[in-house]
Design a protein around this motif. Sequence first.
Motif, short mmCIF file in Angstrom:
data_model
loop_
_atom_site.label_atom_id
_atom_site.label_comp_id
_atom_site.label_asym_id
_atom_site.label_seq_id
_atom_site.Cartn_x
_atom_site.Cartn_y
_atom_site.Cartn_z
N HIS A 185 -13.29 5.29 -1.61
CA HIS A 185 -12.25 4.31 -1.93
C HIS A 185 -11.17 4.93 -2.82
CE1 HIS A 185 -14.95 1.51 -0.06
NE2 HIS A 185 -15.89 1.77 -0.96
N GLU A 188 -9.12 7.06 -0.53
CA GLU A 188 -8.22 6.23 0.27
C GLU A 188 -6.97 5.85 -0.52
OE1 GLU A 188 -8.43 2.09 2.88
OE2 GLU A 188 -9.66 2.30 1.06
N MET A 189 -7.16 5.43 -1.78
CA MET A 189 -6.02 5.04 -2.60
C MET A 189 -5.12 6.25 -2.89
SD MET A 189 -5.91 3.07 -6.28
CE MET A 189 -6.62 4.47 -7.19
N HIS A 192 -2.88 6.99 0.03
CA HIS A 192 -1.76 6.05 0.12
C HIS A 192 -0.66 6.43 -0.87
CE1 HIS A 192 -2.89 2.86 2.94
NE2 HIS A 192 -4.15 3.09 2.58
N VAL A 193 -1.05 6.86 -2.08
CA VAL A 193 -0.05 7.26 -3.08
C VAL A 193 0.67 8.53 -2.62
CG1 VAL A 193 0.28 8.09 -5.44
CG2 VAL A 193 -1.26 6.16 -5.00
N GLU A 195 1.11 9.59 0.44
CA GLU A 195 1.94 9.32 1.61
C GLU A 195 3.11 8.38 1.30
OE1 GLU A 195 -0.86 7.77 4.39
OE2 GLU A 195 -1.55 9.77 5.04
N THR A 197 2.92 5.08 0.84
CA THR A 197 2.73 3.70 1.29
C THR A 197 2.34 2.78 0.13
OG1 THR A 197 0.45 4.23 1.92
CG2 THR A 197 2.14 4.39 3.63
N TYR A 198 1.95 3.36 -0.99
CA TYR A 198 1.65 2.60 -2.20
C TYR A 198 2.04 3.48 -3.38
CZ TYR A 198 -1.12 0.62 -6.03
OH TYR A 198 -1.52 0.10 -7.23
N ASP A 199 2.80 2.92 -4.34
CA ASP A 199 3.30 3.77 -5.43
C ASP A 199 2.29 3.95 -6.56
OD1 ASP A 199 3.37 1.35 -6.79
OD2 ASP A 199 5.57 1.24 -6.86
N GLY A 200 1.24 3.11 -6.59
CA GLY A 200 0.22 3.25 -7.62
C GLY A 200 0.64 2.78 -8.99
N ASP A 203 1.16 -2.92 -12.67
CA ASP A 203 2.09 -4.05 -12.63
C ASP A 203 1.76 -5.01 -13.77
OD1 ASP A 203 3.62 -6.27 -12.06
OD2 ASP A 203 3.23 -6.24 -9.93
#
Length: 222
Positions: A185, A188-189, A192-193, A195, A197-200, A203
Motif C-alpha cells: 500500500h 502504491e501511494m 501515484h506521487v 507519476e 496522479t496524487y501530490d501527497g 490537507d
Amino acid sequence: MAPRSAAGAAPREPLSTERVLRTALTLADSGGAEALTMRRLGQELGVEAMSLYKHVANKDAILDGIVDLVVGEISVPSPEDDWKAAMRRRGISAHEVLLRHPWACRLLMSRPHVGPAMLRYVDSTLGSLREAGFSIEQADRAWSAMDSHIYGFTLQKLNFPFDVEQFPEAAATHLPQLPPGRYPHLTEMAVHVIEGTYDGAPDFVFGLDLILDGLERMVAKA
C-alpha cells in the motif's frame, strides 16, 4: 526654539511598550524567539537595553506580549456568525497566522497566556459554541480538539523535511529501498506521487472539516 540632536535630523520616535513589542515581533519572525534578547532588541530600537525595562518587565513579558500580538491576527467569531462557518474560518486563519510566525506555535502550547487578544480569542470561540447548543464541557473539548489539529498540523508543516514540490523526487529516491512486495500500500501511494496522479500534500482543511462534521453531529443529538 527647541534644540535638535543633529541638523536636519528627524526627532526620534519615543519608546513605548507597543513599539518595543512590535520590534520584538519583527526580530522573532526573522530569527526565532531564541534569538530575541534584550540587548539585540535595544540595538534595534537604538537604545540601551536597560531602557527597555521601563516598558517591559523582562524577556518573558516580551514573549507573552508578542504571542498576544500574533493571536490578535487570528479571525475570531462574532455572535451573529454561524458557528460551524466561524470555527472553520477561525481554524484556517489560525493555521495561516502561525505559519507566518513560525516561532509562535510552540510558545502558544507551552506558556500560559492572559493577554487581551488571547482572552478575546478564547471567550469568543467558547461563546460561539455555547450559542450553538454545546454544553460548557462540550465547548471546551471541541475547542481542544480543533486546536490540537491546528497546532499539530502547523508544527508538522513547519518541520517536515521536504516541500510538496520535492515529494515526487523523494518518493522516487526512497521507493527502491523498500523490500519488494512487503509494503504494497505504501508502494502504491509512492507510485501515484511519482507519476503525479496524487501530490501527497497534507490537507489541513480536510482534517478540520472532519472534526467540525463530527461536532455538528454531536450537538444535533443533544
